[in-house]
Design an enzyme around this catalytic site. Structure first.
Site, PDB file in Angstrom:
ATOM      1  N   CYS A  35       7.407  -4.943 -31.203  1.00 40.56           N
ATOM      2  CA  CYS A  35       7.320  -3.324 -31.401  1.00 40.56           C
ATOM      3  C   CYS A  35       6.708  -2.649 -31.475  1.00 40.56           C
ATOM      4  O   CYS A  35       5.971  -2.920 -30.134  1.00 40.56           O
ATOM      5  CB  CYS A  35       7.982  -3.299 -33.125  1.00 40.56           C
ATOM      6  N   GLY A  36       5.857  -1.568 -31.907  1.00 38.43           N
ATOM      7  CA  GLY A  36       4.833  -0.874 -31.687  1.00 38.43           C
ATOM      8  C   GLY A  36       3.644  -1.417 -32.212  1.00 38.43           C
ATOM      9  O   GLY A  36       2.620  -1.741 -31.399  1.00 38.43           O
TER      10      GLY A  36
END
Length: 377
Positions: free
Chosen positions: A334-335
């Site tokens: 993800c981030g």
């Protein structure tokens, strides 16, 4: 008395150093520990926004009280979540520990420690995702060392025999990260509260305001323990033994190898716009786009309107729609390694219990000038 006040002071310093109010100013001692003020705020907020709260609480308590009591030892680890009803029925079990692992994106302007102080599930301790991290890394909340994790969890009073339920203030968000962390260090008897604190409160269950003396002492001890570990100092006693599971964590080298080796299907939990490179990343200096060969399933697609995990049949459909075969290995990212754990949680419900998370995720990958990046254009 003097010892308690000192402990409170130490904890406030830690909290003020780690978190700021939306204005950017550190919080004061009074803002965290004026118990009467917070008690008043919680009660008035409950009356203003939920006038039927007392009736709901009575009804929910009556239903829960009629249920049989279960030890966490009888709870299956194949299912990664528990319901608010189950937690309410078992909240006083001696082998059950509850953690508030609320964490928010910087642009949300929310302070998880302040929110914990205002309202948390009775007996819950605060788990600091940013604080319980690798102090040698410049990346946000990277997985800490085994020694550091064992010291923190021991300081929180959690033992290997305990079952742990973790929740957050959004419903199902950052709690999944802590669920993954415990599993990485060999503790499978951990579950996420389905729907989190919002669903707990919607059902009318009680919350506590302000932190107990015990909670303050444990949080202080946990904060001091991880500081000492990374400073090379002795801590103790260690009552929680870790057993590192390396197959559940990927680093940047593993992701690079997977681009050519393709041993795992790579699924990115970020929004489609970020994945496509159509919008800039929220953190400065990070390129836009995605890892070549990866596919996008935004983490929100794992949840229903109440921020609870979808049933297995709907989760299966979500993955199959993106061409993900549940018969083959999967790695998630993800981030910053938080919402990737929501994908791992969903896959766990589908029977895939060995899904690794790329810990550094896009914040690490996108910051390197020599890592390949694909975009939709």
């Amino acid at each position: 008395m003097a010892s308690t006040l000192l402990s409170k002071s130490l904890l406030v310093n830690r909290f003020a150093h780690s978190f700021s109010a939306p204005s950017g100013k550190p919080q004061t001692f009074a803002s965290f520990f004026n118990k009467k003020l917070f008690h008043s705020q919680v009660n008035s907020a409950s009356v203003a926004h939920n006038p039927t709260r007392r009736l709901c609480s009575f009804m929910a308590s009556s239903v829960a009280g009629a249920r049989s009591q279960f030890s966490t030892k009888s709870l299956s680890t194949d299912e990664p979540v528990v319901s608010p009803d189950w937690l309410h029925s078992n909240l006083k079990q001696p082998d059950l520990k509850v953690l508030d692992a609320s964490w928010y994106m910087p642009d949300e302007q929310r302070n998880p420690i302040q929110e914990y102080q205002v309202a948390h599930i009775p007996g819950a301790l605060f788990f600091d995702i940013d604080g319980v991290s690798d102090r040698t890394s410049k990346l946000p909340h990277m997985l800490p060392s085994e020694e550091a994790f064992a010291a923190v969890v021991s300081a929180l009073g959690i033992q290997n025999e305990d079952g742990v339920v973790v929740y957050d203030g959004k419903g199902l968000f950052s709690a999944a990260r802590v669920w993954w962390m415990f599993r990485v260090f060999g503790h499978d008897r951990i579950w996420v509260l389905d729907g989190g604190l919002p669903k707990w409160r919607t059902l009318g269950y009680d919350v506590e305001s302000s932190a107990s003396g015990d909670a303050i002492l444990k949080a202080t001890a946990a904060s001091e323990a991880i500081e000492k570990i990374y400073q090379g100092q002795a801590v103790g006693p260690i009552t929680f033994q870790t057993k590192f599971q390396p197959h559940l964590v990927w680093d940047i080298e593993k992701v690079q190898e997977n681009i050519t080796g393709q041993t795992h299907q790579h699924v990115d939990a970020r929004s489609k716009a970020r994945f496509d490179g159509a919008v800039p990343e929220p953190r400065k200096g990070i390129r836009s786009g995605h890892v070549p060969g990866s596919k996008c399933i935004p983490f929100a697609q794992m949840l229903d309107s109440s921020q609870s995990l979808l049933p297995a049949d709907q989760l299966k459909k979500r993955f199959e729609q993106e061409g993900i075969s549940l018969e083959n290995p999967v790695v998630t990212s993800c981030g910053t390694g938080v919402t990737a754990c929501i994908l791992a949680l969903g896959l766990h419900r589908l029977g895939k219990h060995d899904v690794p998370v790329y810990d550094g995720s896009w914040t690490e990958w996108g910051a390197h000038s020599d890592t390949p990046v694909d975009t939709a254009s």
